[in-house]
Enzyme design. Sequence first.
Site, PDB file in Angstrom:
ATOM      1  N   ASP A  13       0.879  -1.070   0.236  1.00 51.87           N
ATOM      2  CA  ASP A  13       0.104  -0.004  -0.124  1.00 51.87           C
ATOM      3  C   ASP A  13       0.893   1.408   0.138  1.00 51.87           C
ATOM      4  O   ASP A  13       1.979   1.229   0.450  1.00 51.87           O
ATOM      5  CB  ASP A  13      -0.816  -0.081   1.251  1.00 51.87           C
ATOM      6  CG  ASP A  13      -1.833   1.254   1.262  1.00 51.87           C
ATOM      7  OD1 ASP A  13      -2.322   1.517   0.173  1.00 51.87           O
ATOM      8  OD2 ASP A  13      -1.850   1.843   2.499  1.00 51.87           O
ATOM      9  N   SER A  14       0.343   2.460  -0.410  1.00 55.63           N
ATOM     10  CA  SER A  14       0.877   3.720  -0.243  1.00 55.63           C
ATOM     11  C   SER A  14       1.498   3.905   1.299  1.00 55.63           C
ATOM     12  O   SER A  14       2.269   4.872   1.339  1.00 55.63           O
ATOM     13  CB  SER A  14       0.156   4.743  -0.793  1.00 55.63           C
ATOM     14  OG  SER A  14      -1.052   4.823  -0.095  1.00 55.63           O
ATOM     15  N   CYS A  76      -4.168  -1.037  -2.273  1.00 58.36           N
ATOM     16  CA  CYS A  76      -4.308   0.248  -2.323  1.00 58.36           C
ATOM     17  C   CYS A  76      -5.357   0.485  -3.566  1.00 58.36           C
ATOM     18  O   CYS A  76      -5.095  -0.009  -4.534  1.00 58.36           O
ATOM     19  CB  CYS A  76      -3.057   0.966  -2.725  1.00 58.36           C
ATOM     20  SG  CYS A  76      -2.980   2.548  -3.132  1.00 58.36           S
ATOM     21  N   GLU A 155      -5.414   8.820  10.629  1.00 55.80           N
ATOM     22  CA  GLU A 155      -4.042   8.759  11.113  1.00 55.80           C
ATOM     23  C   GLU A 155      -3.974   9.466  12.220  1.00 55.80           C
ATOM     24  O   GLU A 155      -3.093   8.891  13.018  1.00 55.80           O
ATOM     25  CB  GLU A 155      -3.174   8.990   9.820  1.00 55.80           C
ATOM     26  CG  GLU A 155      -3.364   7.989   8.662  1.00 55.80           C
ATOM     27  CD  GLU A 155      -2.317   8.066   7.696  1.00 55.80           C
ATOM     28  OE1 GLU A 155      -1.255   8.895   7.788  1.00 55.80           O
ATOM     29  OE2 GLU A 155      -2.333   7.548   6.782  1.00 55.80           O
ATOM     30  N   CYS A 187     -11.404   3.282   0.025  1.00 51.33           N
ATOM     31  CA  CYS A 187     -10.072   3.520   0.484  1.00 51.33           C
ATOM     32  C   CYS A 187      -9.825   2.665   1.604  1.00 51.33           C
ATOM     33  O   CYS A 187     -10.634   2.454   2.566  1.00 51.33           O
ATOM     34  CB  CYS A 187     -10.211   4.982   0.803  1.00 51.33           C
ATOM     35  SG  CYS A 187      -8.466   5.396   1.513  1.00 51.33           S
ATOM     36  N   HIS A 189      -8.194   3.152   4.414  1.00 54.58           N
ATOM     37  CA  HIS A 189      -8.341   3.712   5.529  1.00 54.58           C
ATOM     38  C   HIS A 189      -9.888   3.700   6.208  1.00 54.58           C
ATOM     39  O   HIS A 189     -10.102   3.663   7.321  1.00 54.58           O
ATOM     40  CB  HIS A 189      -7.950   5.263   5.618  1.00 54.58           C
ATOM     41  CG  HIS A 189      -6.541   5.420   5.673  1.00 54.58           C
ATOM     42  ND1 HIS A 189      -5.737   5.232   4.603  1.00 54.58           N
ATOM     43  CD2 HIS A 189      -5.752   5.839   6.594  1.00 54.58           C
ATOM     44  CE1 HIS A 189      -4.448   5.397   4.719  1.00 54.58           C
ATOM     45  NE2 HIS A 189      -4.417   5.839   6.055  1.00 54.58           N
TER      46      HIS A 189
END
Length: 273
Positions: A13-14, A76, A155, A187, A189
């Site tokens: 993933d990024s 991702c 985050e 996404c 997240h």
Amino acid sequence: MTDRCNAPIGVFDSGVGGLTVAREIMRNLPEENIVYFGDTARVPYGSKSRDTVLRYSRQIIRFLRTQEVKAIVIACNTASAYALDEVEKELDIPIIGVVKPGARVACEVTKNKKIGVIATEATIHSGIYTNFIKNQDPEIQVIGKACPLFVPLVEEGWLKDSVTFEVAGRYLRELMDQDIDTLILGCTHYPLLRSTLREVVGDKVSLVNPAYETARELKELLKEQNLTNLQDQKEARKYMFYVSDLAEKFRKFADSILPFDVNTTKQISIEEY
């Protein structure tokens, strides 16, 4: 063949978002070993060009091949949108992304054929969810909404904060006004905001978590290709974590969402691959 079966699955993933995919693989395929790479030096991918994301993805795949992985999961959405079709042609091992499994399930779940997709700007602009869903069923209406503030809120650890609730309400209002009955968390997240999103959209909207659906698809793929790990489950499973920057910050975030503590995270120079 057994050695190959015991080989790890590469997940990349990024940054940290793909840990939600790794977590679902750990839950649904508990016998499998995992090598995870988070490109924390070059995050986010959502604002990068297609060519750049493709170049990054190829570098990461070259690194994962040095770890002798038996399959790769692009955890991702942006890299799944921009790189999967290209890199798939270049590989002799199975590779899957997170977009198609989530889109497929959304098509099965929707009753009124109105599906909402929340994701990064890049994923929404790529049109990948819309294209894949329309190929499955041209009658389905897809309403996309970029939600750029969700990633920093996650985050920051503000998963159930009043600010996050307020932001979610603003983002989702126009989707709700269009009477969606299914919402894809596009996404990696976003599954961490699931309970907040559930509160905002109510019980009548089905939430589709591509991380979970990807783990299920991976399980089927390994079975089809005779790559399921046959080792004794009492043996210690091996989970390795690599990043391109900020190893300690990554480790702390991983500790907060994975079902065990991450002891070490190694930083590597990904540009060398």
